[in-house]
Design a protein around this motif. Structure first.
Motif, PDB file in Angstrom:
ATOM      1  N   ALA A  12      54.402   6.931 157.921  1.00  0.00           N
ATOM      2  CA  ALA A  12      54.567   8.296 157.421  1.00  0.00           C
ATOM      3  C   ALA A  12      53.605   9.244 158.120  1.00  0.00           C
ATOM      4  O   ALA A  12      52.430   8.926 158.287  1.00  0.00           O
ATOM      5  N   TYR A  13      54.119  10.375 158.504  1.00  0.00           N
ATOM      6  CA  TYR A  13      53.302  11.451 159.054  1.00  0.00           C
ATOM      7  C   TYR A  13      53.798  12.768 158.469  1.00  0.00           C
ATOM      8  O   TYR A  13      54.935  13.179 158.734  1.00  0.00           O
ATOM      9  N   ASN A  14      52.974  13.388 157.634  1.00  0.00           N
ATOM     10  CA  ASN A  14      53.311  14.653 156.978  1.00  0.00           C
ATOM     11  C   ASN A  14      54.658  14.571 156.257  1.00  0.00           C
ATOM     12  O   ASN A  14      55.515  15.432 156.398  1.00  0.00           O
ATOM     13  N   ARG A  15      54.811  13.521 155.450  1.00  0.00           N
ATOM     14  CA  ARG A  15      56.057  13.284 154.730  1.00  0.00           C
ATOM     15  C   ARG A  15      55.846  13.285 153.223  1.00  0.00           C
ATOM     16  O   ARG A  15      56.644  12.728 152.473  1.00  0.00           O
ATOM     17  N   ARG A  16      54.809  13.931 152.767  1.00  0.00           N
ATOM     18  CA  ARG A  16      54.499  13.980 151.337  1.00  0.00           C
ATOM     19  C   ARG A  16      55.706  14.414 150.506  1.00  0.00           C
ATOM     20  O   ARG A  16      55.970  13.879 149.438  1.00  0.00           O
ATOM     21  N   HIS A  17      56.466  15.373 151.017  1.00  0.00           N
ATOM     22  CA  HIS A  17      57.612  15.914 150.276  1.00  0.00           C
ATOM     23  C   HIS A  17      58.774  14.924 150.164  1.00  0.00           C
ATOM     24  O   HIS A  17      59.628  15.078 149.304  1.00  0.00           O
ATOM     25  N   LEU A  18      58.806  13.906 151.004  1.00  0.00           N
ATOM     26  CA  LEU A  18      59.905  12.931 150.984  1.00  0.00           C
ATOM     27  C   LEU A  18      59.557  11.629 150.268  1.00  0.00           C
ATOM     28  O   LEU A  18      60.453  10.925 149.788  1.00  0.00           O
ATOM     29  N   SER A  35      57.141  -9.938 143.793  1.00  0.00           N
ATOM     30  CA  SER A  35      57.964 -10.513 144.855  1.00  0.00           C
ATOM     31  C   SER A  35      58.005  -9.640 146.105  1.00  0.00           C
ATOM     32  O   SER A  35      58.432 -10.093 147.161  1.00  0.00           O
ATOM     33  N   PHE A  36      57.547  -8.386 145.972  1.00  0.00           N
ATOM     34  CA  PHE A  36      57.480  -7.532 147.147  1.00  0.00           C
ATOM     35  C   PHE A  36      56.339  -6.537 147.002  1.00  0.00           C
ATOM     36  O   PHE A  36      55.805  -6.333 145.918  1.00  0.00           O
ATOM     37  N   GLU A  37      55.965  -5.957 148.127  1.00  0.00           N
ATOM     38  CA  GLU A  37      54.966  -4.900 148.162  1.00  0.00           C
ATOM     39  C   GLU A  37      55.512  -3.749 148.996  1.00  0.00           C
ATOM     40  O   GLU A  37      56.371  -3.952 149.854  1.00  0.00           O
ATOM     41  N   TRP A  38      55.008  -2.553 148.726  1.00  0.00           N
ATOM     42  CA  TRP A  38      55.318  -1.389 149.542  1.00  0.00           C
ATOM     43  C   TRP A  38      54.047  -1.003 150.274  1.00  0.00           C
ATOM     44  O   TRP A  38      53.042  -0.659 149.658  1.00  0.00           O
ATOM     45  N   LEU A  39      54.074  -1.107 151.576  1.00  0.00           N
ATOM     46  CA  LEU A  39      52.935  -0.792 152.423  1.00  0.00           C
ATOM     47  C   LEU A  39      53.262   0.457 153.226  1.00  0.00           C
ATOM     48  O   LEU A  39      54.207   0.462 154.014  1.00  0.00           O
ATOM     49  N   VAL A  40      52.479   1.511 153.010  1.00  0.00           N
ATOM     50  CA  VAL A  40      52.682   2.766 153.730  1.00  0.00           C
ATOM     51  C   VAL A  40      51.510   2.965 154.686  1.00  0.00           C
ATOM     52  O   VAL A  40      50.352   2.875 154.280  1.00  0.00           O
ATOM     53  N   ILE A  41      51.834   3.216 155.934  1.00  0.00           N
ATOM     54  CA  ILE A  41      50.810   3.543 156.917  1.00  0.00           C
ATOM     55  C   ILE A  41      50.893   5.047 157.164  1.00  0.00           C
ATOM     56  O   ILE A  41      51.867   5.538 157.742  1.00  0.00           O
ATOM     57  N   ASP A  42      49.886   5.752 156.676  1.00  0.00           N
ATOM     58  CA  ASP A  42      49.808   7.200 156.835  1.00  0.00           C
ATOM     59  C   ASP A  42      49.174   7.481 158.194  1.00  0.00           C
ATOM     60  O   ASP A  42      48.002   7.202 158.423  1.00  0.00           O
ATOM     61  N   ASP A  43      49.963   8.043 159.092  1.00  0.00           N
ATOM     62  CA  ASP A  43      49.570   8.239 160.483  1.00  0.00           C
ATOM     63  C   ASP A  43      48.837   9.572 160.686  1.00  0.00           C
ATOM     64  O   ASP A  43      49.220  10.383 161.515  1.00  0.00           O
ATOM     65  N   GLY A  44      47.796   9.785 159.881  1.00  0.00           N
ATOM     66  CA  GLY A  44      46.963  10.970 160.053  1.00  0.00           C
ATOM     67  C   GLY A  44      47.556  12.245 159.473  1.00  0.00           C
ATOM     68  O   GLY A  44      47.323  13.339 159.998  1.00  0.00           O
ATOM     69  N   SER A  45      48.293  12.136 158.390  1.00  0.00           N
ATOM     70  CA  SER A  45      48.924  13.305 157.776  1.00  0.00           C
ATOM     71  C   SER A  45      47.890  14.338 157.326  1.00  0.00           C
ATOM     72  O   SER A  45      46.761  14.001 156.983  1.00  0.00           O
ATOM     73  N   THR A  46      48.333  15.595 157.289  1.00  0.00           N
ATOM     74  CA  THR A  46      47.481  16.699 156.846  1.00  0.00           C
ATOM     75  C   THR A  46      48.114  17.465 155.689  1.00  0.00           C
ATOM     76  O   THR A  46      47.680  18.570 155.368  1.00  0.00           O
ATOM     77  N   ASP A  47      49.124  16.872 155.051  1.00  0.00           N
ATOM     78  CA  ASP A  47      49.892  17.584 154.020  1.00  0.00           C
ATOM     79  C   ASP A  47      49.709  17.032 152.611  1.00  0.00           C
ATOM     80  O   ASP A  47      50.501  17.313 151.729  1.00  0.00           O
ATOM     81  N   GLY A  48      48.677  16.244 152.385  1.00  0.00           N
ATOM     82  CA  GLY A  48      48.453  15.664 151.062  1.00  0.00           C
ATOM     83  C   GLY A  48      49.073  14.288 150.881  1.00  0.00           C
ATOM     84  O   GLY A  48      49.048  13.739 149.773  1.00  0.00           O
ATOM     85  N   THR A  49      49.609  13.718 151.941  1.00  0.00           N
ATOM     86  CA  THR A  49      50.211  12.385 151.859  1.00  0.00           C
ATOM     87  C   THR A  49      49.191  11.355 151.385  1.00  0.00           C
ATOM     88  O   THR A  49      49.480  10.540 150.516  1.00  0.00           O
TER      89      THR A  49
END
Length: 106
Positions: A12-18, A35-49
């Motif tokens: 994710a990059y600047n995808r806070r709204h999505l 049974s599962f995990e959600w792993l988000v890699i925030d690629d330096g967002s500047t929008d509050g992600t």
């Protein structure tokens, strides 16, 4: 706690709204807890992600994980996520996508 069978990896990059739509679809999955995990890699967002992800990770510590990295592009975020994934299987779900209610079970 056992390792999850599946890691859902989201760069994710600047995808806070999505992200809330994807997050809601993940919460609707009807599979055993852990049974599962959600792993988000925030690629330096500047929008509050990062703040958004920290909040939901605190609500669901066994389900949601995230890492913030300096902006380097989707390919670097995916590579970092592949290293951090705890699941035996990895499924990439982009930030502008969502899962059907039976997406993981199917």
């Amino acid at each position: 706690m056992n390792e999850p069978l599946l890691t859902i990896l989201t760069p994710a990059y600047n995808r806070r709204h999505l992200l809330p739509r994807l997050y809601a679809s993940i919460l609707r999955q009807d599979v055993p807890e852990g049974s599962f995990e959600w792993l988000v890699i925030d690629d330096g967002s500047t929008d509050g992600t990062e703040e958004y992800l920290a909040g939901i990770a605190a609500l669901h510590p066994g389900l949601v994980r995230y890492e913030t990295t300096p902006n380097g592009g989707k390919h670097r975020a995916l590579n970092r996520g592949a290293v951090l994934a705890q699941g035996e299987w990895v499924m990439v779900v982009d930030s502008d996508d969502w899962l059907t209610d039976d997406g993981i079970k199917t």
